[in-house]
Design a protein around this motif. Structure first.
Motif, mmCIF file in Angstrom:
data_model
loop_
_atom_site.group_PDB
_atom_site.id
_atom_site.type_symbol
_atom_site.label_atom_id
_atom_site.label_comp_id
_atom_site.label_asym_id
_atom_site.label_seq_id
_atom_site.Cartn_x
_atom_site.Cartn_y
_atom_site.Cartn_z
ATOM 1 N N VAL A 1 60.853 17.203 43.927
ATOM 2 C CA VAL A 1 59.668 17.520 44.738
ATOM 3 C C VAL A 1 60.064 18.433 45.896
ATOM 4 N N GLU A 2 61.135 18.100 46.601
ATOM 5 C CA GLU A 2 61.560 18.901 47.749
ATOM 6 C C GLU A 2 61.949 20.316 47.328
ATOM 7 N N LYS A 3 62.684 20.434 46.217
ATOM 8 C CA LYS A 3 63.078 21.766 45.724
ATOM 9 C C LYS A 3 61.841 22.602 45.405
ATOM 10 N N LEU A 4 60.904 21.999 44.670
ATOM 11 C CA LEU A 4 59.708 22.749 44.279
ATOM 12 C C LEU A 4 58.877 23.167 45.487
ATOM 13 N N LYS A 5 58.743 22.279 46.458
ATOM 14 C CA LYS A 5 57.984 22.635 47.668
ATOM 15 C C LYS A 5 58.647 23.803 48.389
ATOM 16 N N GLN A 6 59.968 23.785 48.462
ATOM 17 C CA GLN A 6 60.682 24.878 49.112
ATOM 18 C C GLN A 6 60.542 26.171 48.319
ATOM 19 N N TRP A 7 60.711 26.086 47.001
ATOM 20 C CA TRP A 7 60.592 27.284 46.163
ATOM 21 C C TRP A 7 59.191 27.874 46.249
ATOM 22 N N LYS A 8 58.180 27.002 46.320
ATOM 23 C CA LYS A 8 56.808 27.520 46.397
ATOM 24 C C LYS A 8 56.581 28.334 47.668
ATOM 25 N N MET A 9 57.330 28.026 48.734
ATOM 26 C CA MET A 9 57.212 28.804 49.969
ATOM 27 C C MET A 9 57.974 30.124 49.857
ATOM 28 N N ASP A 10 59.065 30.111 49.088
ATOM 29 C CA ASP A 10 59.944 31.283 49.011
ATOM 30 C C ASP A 10 59.668 32.201 47.824
ATOM 31 N N TYR A 11 59.068 31.670 46.765
ATOM 32 C CA TYR A 11 58.884 32.418 45.520
ATOM 33 C C TYR A 11 57.452 32.278 45.014
ATOM 34 N N THR A 12 57.124 33.112 44.058
ATOM 35 C CA THR A 12 55.838 32.974 43.370
ATOM 36 C C THR A 12 56.024 32.058 42.164
ATOM 37 N N LEU A 13 54.919 31.565 41.634
ATOM 38 C CA LEU A 13 54.977 30.746 40.425
ATOM 39 C C LEU A 13 55.615 31.551 39.291
ATOM 40 N N LYS A 14 55.305 32.833 39.222
ATOM 41 C CA LYS A 14 55.890 33.681 38.179
ATOM 42 C C LYS A 14 57.418 33.720 38.293
ATOM 43 N N ASP A 15 57.950 33.750 39.516
ATOM 44 C CA ASP A 15 59.402 33.741 39.707
ATOM 45 C C ASP A 15 60.014 32.458 39.135
ATOM 46 N N ILE A 16 59.373 31.323 39.417
ATOM 47 C CA ILE A 16 59.876 30.033 38.920
ATOM 48 C C ILE A 16 59.780 29.995 37.395
ATOM 49 N N ARG A 17 58.623 30.431 36.864
ATOM 50 C CA ARG A 17 58.442 30.468 35.402
ATOM 51 C C ARG A 17 59.515 31.317 34.749
ATOM 52 N N ASP A 18 59.753 32.495 35.298
ATOM 53 C CA ASP A 18 60.753 33.410 34.720
ATOM 54 C C ASP A 18 62.155 32.796 34.763
ATOM 55 N N ALA A 19 62.490 32.147 35.863
ATOM 56 C CA ALA A 19 63.814 31.539 35.990
ATOM 57 C C ALA A 19 64.014 30.431 34.960
ATOM 58 N N TRP A 20 62.934 29.752 34.601
ATOM 59 C CA TRP A 20 63.023 28.641 33.656
ATOM 60 C C TRP A 20 62.653 29.044 32.227
ATOM 61 N N PHE B 1 59.708 30.061 31.088
ATOM 62 C CA PHE B 1 58.347 29.687 30.692
ATOM 63 C C PHE B 1 57.503 30.948 30.587
ATOM 64 N N LYS B 2 56.799 31.092 29.473
ATOM 65 C CA LYS B 2 55.944 32.256 29.266
ATOM 66 C C LYS B 2 54.606 32.085 29.987
ATOM 67 N N HIS B 3 54.112 30.845 30.075
ATOM 68 C CA HIS B 3 52.797 30.582 30.659
ATOM 69 C C HIS B 3 52.892 29.551 31.776
ATOM 70 N N SER B 4 52.022 29.677 32.755
ATOM 71 C CA SER B 4 51.965 28.728 33.863
ATOM 72 C C SER B 4 51.678 27.318 33.376
ATOM 73 N N ALA B 5 50.949 27.195 32.279
ATOM 74 C CA ALA B 5 50.613 25.875 31.750
ATOM 75 C C ALA B 5 51.873 25.061 31.462
ATOM 76 N N GLN B 6 52.930 25.718 31.016
ATOM 77 C CA GLN B 6 54.176 25.010 30.723
ATOM 78 C C GLN B 6 54.762 24.406 32.005
ATOM 79 N N TYR B 7 54.692 25.148 33.091
ATOM 80 C CA TYR B 7 55.178 24.663 34.383
ATOM 81 C C TYR B 7 54.365 23.450 34.831
ATOM 82 N N TYR B 8 53.039 23.575 34.781
ATOM 83 C CA TYR B 8 52.180 22.479 35.232
ATOM 84 C C TYR B 8 52.332 21.239 34.347
ATOM 85 N N MET B 9 52.459 21.435 33.041
ATOM 86 C CA MET B 9 52.633 20.285 32.152
ATOM 87 C C MET B 9 53.990 19.607 32.390
#
Length: 153
Positions: free
Chosen positions: A20-39, A41-49
């Protein structure tokens, strides 16, 4: 300097509070697309699921950013999406790793193929049994040309 986004395997090995702490910090520093790309994930739905499966979705996602499965199927061309199945699943307070949605629209072949491709990609991450009820038939009506077809003319 922002903390780098760690590989998903390392992230999954963290405790829930650390995730939770990592994700909250990343959300301040990066876009969702940045997180998806690093992991990968082709679609945001994969991140949310993933967040729902880890049971951290409510702790990480802002109220204004809430994702629901019917968003996967909303059309760019104004087609109506009926989400009674998705809402029924959500309203029953189903466990976070369950989902359901219904698509009731008339689309061109390419538009439907795009929706089904996105759904197929999403389902590749599901390793449990999935019940499907699917009906596809040719519409009697004439489809209005899509934006792409209009640009070709």
């Amino acid at each position: 300097m922002p903390q780098p986004i760690i590989p998903i395997d390392e992230f999954l090995a963290l405790s829930t509070d650390e995730q939770v702490e990592k994700l909250k910090q990343w959300k301040m520093d990066y876009t969702l697309k940045d997180i998806r790309d690093a992991w990968g994930f082709k679609h945001s739905a994969q991140y949310y699921m993933l967040l729902k499966k880890l049971r951290i979705y409510e702790r990480v996602v802002n109220k204004s950013d809430k994702f629901s499965p019917e968003q996967l199927l909303s059309s760019r061309h104004g087609a109506e999406v009926y989400t009674s199945a998705a809402n029924a699943v959500i309203d029953r307070a189903a466990p976070a790793d369950q989902f359901g949605y219904e698509l009731n629209v008339t689309l061109s072949g390419p538009e439907l193929a795009e929706k089904l491709d996105r759904l197929a990609h999403f389902l590749r991450g599901e390793h449990k049994a999935v019940t499907v009820k699917l009906s596809i038939f040719a519409s009697k009506g004439v489809m209005a040309p899509t934006e792409a077809e209009e640009e070709d003319n």
